[in-house]
Design a protein around this motif. Structure first.
Motif, PDB file in Angstrom:
ATOM      1  N   LEU A   1      44.181  11.821   5.852  1.00 30.14           N
ATOM      2  CA  LEU A   1      45.450  10.603   6.877  1.00 30.14           C
ATOM      3  C   LEU A   1      45.251   9.288   6.602  1.00 30.14           C
ATOM      4  O   LEU A   1      46.164   8.824   6.581  1.00 30.14           O
ATOM      5  CB  LEU A   1      44.283  10.506   8.189  1.00 30.14           C
ATOM      6  N   ILE A   2      43.703   8.547   5.849  1.00 26.30           N
ATOM      7  CA  ILE A   2      43.356   7.595   5.751  1.00 26.30           C
ATOM      8  C   ILE A   2      44.389   6.935   4.211  1.00 26.30           C
ATOM      9  O   ILE A   2      44.737   5.989   4.313  1.00 26.30           O
ATOM     10  CB  ILE A   2      42.247   6.824   5.959  1.00 26.30           C
ATOM     11  N   SER A   3      43.851   8.079   3.504  1.00 30.45           N
ATOM     12  CA  SER A   3      45.215   7.885   2.465  1.00 30.45           C
ATOM     13  C   SER A   3      45.969   7.088   1.980  1.00 30.45           C
ATOM     14  O   SER A   3      46.648   6.765   2.336  1.00 30.45           O
ATOM     15  CB  SER A   3      44.730   8.992   1.336  1.00 30.45           C
ATOM     16  N   GLU A   4      46.192   8.590   3.198  1.00 31.47           N
ATOM     17  CA  GLU A   4      48.186   8.338   3.289  1.00 31.47           C
ATOM     18  C   GLU A   4      48.273   7.103   4.337  1.00 31.47           C
ATOM     19  O   GLU A   4      49.370   6.343   3.285  1.00 31.47           O
ATOM     20  CB  GLU A   4      48.279   9.705   4.197  1.00 31.47           C
TER      21      GLU A   4
ATOM     22  N   THR B   1      50.692   4.085   2.826  1.00 35.85           N
ATOM     23  CA  THR B   1      52.164   3.858   4.079  1.00 35.85           C
ATOM     24  C   THR B   1      52.363   2.637   4.958  1.00 35.85           C
ATOM     25  O   THR B   1      53.226   1.716   5.614  1.00 35.85           O
ATOM     26  CB  THR B   1      52.761   4.634   4.866  1.00 35.85           C
ATOM     27  N   SER B   2      50.959   2.155   5.783  1.00 33.34           N
ATOM     28  CA  SER B   2      50.834   1.505   6.739  1.00 33.34           C
ATOM     29  C   SER B   2      49.031   0.944   6.646  1.00 33.34           C
ATOM     30  O   SER B   2      49.481   0.617   6.960  1.00 33.34           O
ATOM     31  CB  SER B   2      50.812   2.426   7.976  1.00 33.34           C
ATOM     32  N   GLY B   3      49.385   0.104   5.731  1.00 30.96           N
ATOM     33  CA  GLY B   3      47.881  -0.614   4.575  1.00 30.96           C
ATOM     34  C   GLY B   3      47.272  -1.794   6.177  1.00 30.96           C
ATOM     35  O   GLY B   3      46.533  -1.612   5.991  1.00 30.96           O
TER      36      GLY B   3
ATOM     37  N   ASN C   1      45.498   1.383  16.135  1.00 30.94           N
ATOM     38  CA  ASN C   1      47.713   2.130  16.340  1.00 30.94           C
ATOM     39  C   ASN C   1      47.130   3.615  15.340  1.00 30.94           C
ATOM     40  O   ASN C   1      48.289   4.304  16.380  1.00 30.94           O
ATOM     41  CB  ASN C   1      47.897   1.081  16.168  1.00 30.94           C
ATOM     42  N   MET C   2      47.186   3.689  13.938  1.00 33.35           N
ATOM     43  CA  MET C   2      46.999   4.800  13.927  1.00 33.35           C
ATOM     44  C   MET C   2      46.585   6.248  14.026  1.00 33.35           C
ATOM     45  O   MET C   2      46.738   6.830  14.063  1.00 33.35           O
ATOM     46  CB  MET C   2      46.722   4.789  11.987  1.00 33.35           C
TER      47      MET C   2
ATOM     48  N   ILE D   1      33.777   3.134  17.943  1.00 30.86           N
ATOM     49  CA  ILE D   1      34.426   3.436  16.641  1.00 30.86           C
ATOM     50  C   ILE D   1      35.247   1.661  16.147  1.00 30.86           C
ATOM     51  O   ILE D   1      35.036   1.086  17.498  1.00 30.86           O
ATOM     52  CB  ILE D   1      35.662   3.815  16.743  1.00 30.86           C
ATOM     53  N   SER D   2      34.941   0.832  15.009  1.00 29.08           N
ATOM     54  CA  SER D   2      35.255  -0.546  15.654  1.00 29.08           C
ATOM     55  C   SER D   2      36.900  -0.109  14.743  1.00 29.08           C
ATOM     56  O   SER D   2      36.860   0.155  13.920  1.00 29.08           O
ATOM     57  CB  SER D   2      34.402  -1.239  14.569  1.00 29.08           C
ATOM     58  N   ASP D   3      37.318  -0.985  15.250  1.00 31.81           N
ATOM     59  CA  ASP D   3      39.146  -1.536  14.889  1.00 31.81           C
ATOM     60  C   ASP D   3      39.118  -2.770  13.835  1.00 31.81           C
ATOM     61  O   ASP D   3      38.457  -3.832  13.964  1.00 31.81           O
ATOM     62  CB  ASP D   3      39.697  -1.704  15.654  1.00 31.81           C
ATOM     63  N   LYS D   4      39.967  -2.347  12.852  1.00 33.61           N
ATOM     64  CA  LYS D   4      40.176  -3.302  11.500  1.00 33.61           C
ATOM     65  C   LYS D   4      41.535  -2.452  11.172  1.00 33.61           C
ATOM     66  O   LYS D   4      41.738  -1.428  11.426  1.00 33.61           O
ATOM     67  CB  LYS D   4      39.520  -3.159  10.377  1.00 33.61           C
ATOM     68  N   ALA D   5      42.300  -3.310  10.419  1.00 34.88           N
ATOM     69  CA  ALA D   5      43.396  -3.193   9.333  1.00 34.88           C
ATOM     70  C   ALA D   5      42.266  -1.664   8.694  1.00 34.88           C
ATOM     71  O   ALA D   5      41.715  -2.074   8.314  1.00 34.88           O
ATOM     72  CB  ALA D   5      44.041  -4.307   8.563  1.00 34.88           C
ATOM     73  N   ILE D   6      43.750  -1.114   8.422  1.00 40.71           N
ATOM     74  CA  ILE D   6      43.406   0.098   7.469  1.00 40.71           C
ATOM     75  C   ILE D   6      43.176  -0.168   5.550  1.00 40.71           C
ATOM     76  O   ILE D   6      42.378   0.490   5.161  1.00 40.71           O
ATOM     77  CB  ILE D   6      45.064   1.645   7.222  1.00 40.71           C
ATOM     78  N   ASN D   7      43.264  -1.030   5.224  1.00 42.31           N
ATOM     79  CA  ASN D   7      42.853  -1.016   3.988  1.00 42.31           C
ATOM     80  C   ASN D   7      41.916  -2.015   4.213  1.00 42.31           C
ATOM     81  O   ASN D   7      41.705  -2.259   3.038  1.00 42.31           O
ATOM     82  CB  ASN D   7      44.774  -2.135   3.213  1.00 42.31           C
ATOM     83  N   GLN D   8      41.189  -2.262   4.890  1.00 38.45           N
ATOM     84  CA  GLN D   8      40.168  -2.975   5.079  1.00 38.45           C
ATOM     85  C   GLN D   8      38.864  -1.832   5.300  1.00 38.45           C
ATOM     86  O   GLN D   8      38.058  -2.187   5.261  1.00 38.45           O
ATOM     87  CB  GLN D   8      39.556  -4.150   6.421  1.00 38.45           C
ATOM     88  N   ILE D   9      39.032  -1.263   5.591  1.00 40.75           N
ATOM     89  CA  ILE D   9      37.790   0.242   6.175  1.00 40.75           C
ATOM     90  C   ILE D   9      37.459   0.231   4.481  1.00 40.75           C
ATOM     91  O   ILE D   9      37.891   1.390   3.747  1.00 40.75           O
ATOM     92  CB  ILE D   9      38.984   1.420   6.756  1.00 40.75           C
ATOM     93  N   SER D  10      36.047   0.157   4.665  1.00 37.70           N
ATOM     94  CA  SER D  10      35.525   0.932   3.191  1.00 37.70           C
ATOM     95  C   SER D  10      35.640   2.788   2.998  1.00 37.70           C
ATOM     96  O   SER D  10      35.620   2.977   4.387  1.00 37.70           O
ATOM     97  CB  SER D  10      34.120  -0.267   3.524  1.00 37.70           C
ATOM     98  N   ASN D  11      34.901   3.103   1.639  1.00 38.05           N
ATOM     99  CA  ASN D  11      34.404   4.301   2.287  1.00 38.05           C
ATOM    100  C   ASN D  11      33.548   4.564   2.660  1.00 38.05           C
ATOM    101  O   ASN D  11      33.154   5.881   3.248  1.00 38.05           O
ATOM    102  CB  ASN D  11      33.957   5.294   0.849  1.00 38.05           C
TER     103      ASN D  11
END
Ligand code: FDA
Length: 394
Positions: A266-269, A273-275, A281-282, A301-311
């Motif tokens: 899901l995160i890869s997707e 599409t929605s970084g 929200n995702m 769980i901590s909220d942040k932008a999808i493209n800031q989530i680390s591995n």
């Protein structure tokens, strides 16, 4: 004193089925029950529509110390046999999921079918007759109720388990078993909602009514893929009821909140599409929004932008959402449970006739014995199957 070839304690699913079967064989049959109406559990079952059988019922769907015990009765009177019976009576019913069959109209239709069968088979039914004692004598058994005494050659105990005391559940079956030297295995409420510890209850306060499609696993590795439901007391829903039969006090259950996908995928997707969008929200596109908000509020769980989530954060999320651990405080107990686990030990009973090995003429059927079905019509099927097997033998 009233004389019958057969007396049956309990006008529930198993007792009525055994009564009609024995009556059709020309046996004189009397059923005694302390309730006002026969089949009271049938009437409230399946949300009033009675999930009366499961097309896939097989011994694997039952918990019993002897996993082979139910084989004989289930094969001699199968779900298909019961379906043929209700078809002959013109019952309207529908398939739900996972082989479950429900009445279209009302559970009363099933009680009416059983009562019609009993009438055709010449069965006498004495309601409002609580059994106080059972005694063995030279000619068989004497069953004593508050106002009457019954003498019979064969006595069938179909008095059910301990669930729903307000519907007339009583331990009479276990007491009679012990009186005749039969072992009774410890009982426990099963197919029952979980209650939660205060900290979890607070965490999920306000989520009551939310349902999530999950896969729930108990510590013994048993898994059910069905919905969970948040309630104001804790957790319920089919997956929780199912797993409650396998859960023991102090254990945790593991819940895969996203059984159809993986958070990695899901995160890869979403990265594609929605970084810029937030994790909150995702995640709310695949899980109920209020549930996600509760996890974020509690800092699970901590909220942040999808493209800031680390591995590392993805690994944590995966563990959290795919292996959500919850340690119930307990269950709601016999008050709301659908069935009773344990009961009269099947080692004491013939799997062909349901006669007690140590007490000739004494039979145990249905929920009173240590055979507990999964959720989904399996318990009624065992009541029908054991009732028929015994009714053919008495
Ligand atoms: P049951 O409990 O039906 O009958 C026992 C009878 O014995 C009762 O009528 C009682 O009054 C009588 N009795 C007890 N003690 C007595 C005494 N001392 N003297 C005289 N009479 C006495 N299963 C399923 O397959 N599909 C479903 O949809 C559901 N749904 C469901 C909902 C709810 C809310 C509950 C509580 C349970 C279910 N079940 C179910 C389970 C199912 O109802 C249960 O397994 C069967 O009713 C068991 O049938 P028995 O005939 O063995 O006992």
């Amino acid at each position: 004193m009233i004389f019958s070839d057969v007396v049956i304690i309990g006008a529930g699913a198993a007792g009525l089925m055994a009564a009609a079967t024995a009556g059709y064989r020309g046996r004189s049959v009397t059923v005694v029950d302390m309730g006002k109406k026969p089949g009271r559990k049938i009437l409230i079952s399946g949300g009033g529509r009675c999930n009366f059988t499961n097309e896939n019922a097989s011994p694997e769907n039952y918990l019993c110390q002897n996993p082979h015990f139910a084989k004989s009765a289930l094969s001699r009177y199968s779900a298909q046999d019961f379906i043929e019976l209700v078809d002959r009576h013109g019952l309207n019913y529908h398939h739900k999921t996972l082989g479950q069959l429900f009445c279209d109209n009302s559970a009363q239709d099933i009680v009416d079918i059983l009562m019609t069968e009993c009438e055709w088979a010449g069965v006498d039914i004495a309601m409002r007759s609580e059994v106080i004692s059972v005694n063995k004598n030279d000619t068989g058994y004497e069953v004593v109720t508050a106002g009457e005494s019954y003498q019979c050659e064969s006595l069938i105990i179909a008095s059910g388990g301990l669930t729903m005391p307000k519907l007339g559940a009583s331990p009479i079956g276990y007491k009679v078993a012990e009186q005749f030297g039969l072992k009774v295995l410890p009982t426990m409420a099963a197919l029952v909602p979980f209650t939660l510890h205060d900290h979890d209850k607070q965490k999920f306060d306000g989520l009551s009514g939310i349902s999530i499609a999950t896969e729930v696993t108990s510590e013994d590795g048993t898994t059910f893929k069905e919905n969970i439901l948040f309630t104001h007391r804790g957790l319920s829903g089919p997956a929780i009821l199912q797993i409650s039969s396998f859960w023991r006090s102090g254990q945790a259950v593991t819940i895969n909140l996203l059984p159809e996908t993986s958070i990695d995928a899901l995160i890869s997707e979403w990265r594609e599409t929605s970084g810029q969008k937030s994790l909150k929200n995702m995640l709310a596109t695949v899980l109920p929004k209020r549930f996600i908000e509760a996890l974020i509020k509690q800092k699970d769980i901590s909220d942040k932008a999808i493209n800031q989530i680390s591995n590392d954060e993805i690994t944590y999320l995966g563990q959290y959402l795919h292996q959500w651990q919850i340690k119930p405080n307990g269950t709601e107990g016999y008050r709301t449970a659908e069935v009773t686990l344990g009961g009269v030990d099947t080692d004491e009973i013939s799997s062909k006739t349901f006669e007690a090995k140590k007490a000739k003429g004494l039979y145990f059927i249905g929920e009173a014995i240590d055979v507990t079905g999964w959720l989904g019509g399996y318990n009624f099927q065992f009541a029908w199957s054991s009732g028929v097997a015994c009714g053919q033998a008495v």
